[in-house]
Design a protein around this motif. Structure first.
Motif, short mmCIF file in Angstrom:
data_model
loop_
_atom_site.label_atom_id
_atom_site.label_comp_id
_atom_site.label_asym_id
_atom_site.label_seq_id
_atom_site.Cartn_x
_atom_site.Cartn_y
_atom_site.Cartn_z
N PHE A 68 0.89 4.12 -2.86
CA PHE A 68 0.67 5.53 -2.52
C PHE A 68 1.77 6.40 -3.13
O PHE A 68 1.50 7.45 -3.72
N HIS A 120 1.24 6.95 -6.76
CA HIS A 120 0.23 7.97 -7.03
C HIS A 120 0.77 9.37 -6.78
O HIS A 120 0.40 10.32 -7.48
N ARG A 137 -5.67 10.61 2.17
CA ARG A 137 -4.23 10.82 2.29
C ARG A 137 -3.65 11.43 1.02
O ARG A 137 -2.85 12.36 1.07
N LEU A 138 -4.09 10.91 -0.12
CA LEU A 138 -3.61 11.44 -1.39
C LEU A 138 -4.12 12.86 -1.61
O LEU A 138 -3.39 13.72 -2.11
N SER A 196 0.81 -1.21 0.00
CA SER A 196 0.00 0.00 0.00
C SER A 196 0.85 1.27 0.00
O SER A 196 0.51 2.26 -0.66
N ASP A 197 1.98 1.24 0.73
CA ASP A 197 2.85 2.42 0.76
C ASP A 197 3.49 2.67 -0.60
O ASP A 197 3.60 3.82 -1.04
#
Length: 447
Positions: A224, A227, A257-258, A220-221
């Motif tokens: 992220f 992105h 978060r994004l 997931s990190d």
């Protein structure tokens, strides 16, 4: 004759509608659209018969049946009947779908996976056509098909996503190839865009998320950070608005978060919550650029909707993707070659078609046992062009297949079989003792 035409995604629905308009689907007295929702989380996604424009798309067929609803709560991809159950399910499906005893033709997505494979096994005497919509169709067949399926394969129908590029899917069977041209699919996107209303400023970017974390291609990190790279690309282009569209098969996750990072970068971040296809959004909103990793949407945006594109993170993904025969490798190689390395599509290559040659080499490295006829052209390409395209290959794989160039081959510590190595050690020990004895004898003589 009844044709059962299976669709597992919204994009496939659009592609099949275009194939019907273009006269590419096999002749039949009745065409039945079989819905088989292929989402990883169908409980949290919109059913195919409720997506925008479904009625228009389904109008190309005589009637619609919902395999997903019939098989629930089991997901279509989990449907895998045993051999002794096949005749039972044939009777059940013929009754449920009012097929009578009519002969059938099946138009399926990849027969490598269920439910397409299960349907081909259940209707054991039906002719088989394989339709393909995405970039994976350009890759080799994952597993050798059993003879009962191989004998019934009539051909494939694929979308010309990369102009002029020939697919390797099922190439070992030399099937008839039918091609859906880009302009024919563009008409469908234009039709769907008539009901969509997405307005963006002129200086805007559309970011297409992918479900790389859900597929365990990265954590997931890492996803992220990928992105964030896409946000930075929009910023570097001088754009001030970003529209983010998550992949329809992705797990439901928060984009807060994004959005926070985008705000810190001075970008107007807009999360797109819609069931419309990415192509419909592009056709309606007309962003300045479409940014993603190796989404099929990059190819459709560039070659069907004439929109600028940018691919992010493909180089690192090429090296991280494992095993080498992972089906995502061909889409990844295509996108990296086209939009990072600047290799032209075959139809635009002026006779020097490097992309097709590259994919021949990659396909051979992925499935050498199934595609022995590709060894010579693969070796020829690698011998000349490996330095330019080394990102697409693994040294271990080239070494294992004994392909050029030899200077990249890994030097194994186990060069010789263990018996030979053991024998060599014994010879060395024996020789050492003999030399020691001889040395002592010479010393005594010298005295």
């Amino acid at each position: 004759m009844i044709a059962l035409i299976e669709a597992s995604s919204y994009f496939q629905l659009a592609s099949l509608a275009a194939m019907a308009d273009a006269g590419l689907l096999p002749d039949a007295d009745e065409r039945v659209l079989v819905l088989a929702n292929g989402s990883q989380v169908p409980e949290l996604t919109t059913p195919l018969d409720q997506v925008p424009g479904f009625e228009k798309l389904a109008a190309r067929f005589d009637r619609v049946v919902d395999f997903a609803a019939l098989a629930a709560p089991r997901r279509p991809s989990q449907f895998n009947p045993r051999e002794d159950e096949l005749h039972i399910f044939e009777r059940l499906l013929r009754s449920a779908w009012d097929l009578g005893s009519e002969p059938l033709t099946l138009v399926l997505e990849s027969v490598q996976v269920n439910p397409a494979r299960a349907l081909a096994r259940i209707f054991f005497d039906a002719q088989l056509w394989v339709h393909s919509d995405g970039l994976m169709s350009y890759g080799p067949t994952r597993n050798r098909l059993p003879m009962p399926l191989r004998q019934r394969l009539m051909g494939t129908i694929h979308v010309d996503l990369v102009p002029g590029l020939e697919p390797h899917l099922l190439a070992e069977l030399q099937p008839v190839r039918k091609v859906l041209r880009a302009q024919q699919l563009e008409r469908i996107f234009t039709e769907l865009a008539e009901e969509a209303h997405f307005e963006l400023p002129g200086s805007s970017a559309l970011i297409l998320g992918q479900y790389l974390g859900s597929l365990r291609l990265m954590d997931s990190d890492e996803e992220f950070e990928l992105h964030v790279q896409m946000l930075q690309e929009a910023l570097d282009r001088g754009l001030d608005t970003v529209l983010f569209k998550a992949h329809p098969s992705a797990s439901a996750t928060s984009a807060a978060r994004l959005a926070s990072v985008a705000e810190q970068m001075g970008l107007d971040f807009r999360l797109l919550d819609t069931d419309h296809l990415a192509e419909t959004v592009i056709a309606s909103a007309r962003p300045e650029v479409v940014i993603s990793c190796f989404s099929t949407g990059l190819a459709t945006a560039k070659y069907i909707l004439n929109t600028d594109v940018h691919a992010a993170g493909t180089g690192a993904m090429l090296q991280a993707l494992a095993p080498y025969e992972n089906s995502n490798r061909i889409p990844l190689s295509i996108i990296h070659a086209l939009f990072v390395q600047g290799v032209p599509a075959p139809a635009h290559s002026d006779g020097d078609d490097q992309l097709s040659k590259l994919l021949v080499a990659v396909a051979y490295c992925m499935q050498a046992a199934q595609l022995p006829q590709l060894r010579e052209p693969a070796a020829e390409f690698l011998g000349v062009h490996y330095p330019e395209f080394s990102a697409h290959f693994k040294r271990r794989r080239i070494t294992k297949l004994d392909l050029p160039p030899r200077w990249v081959h890994l030097v194994s510590r186990r060069t010789f079989p263990s018996r030979v190595r053991g024998a060599s050690r014994r010879v060395l020990r024996t020789g050492s003792k003999q030399l020691e004895t001889l040395s002592k004898s010479l010393s005594r003589l010298a005295k």
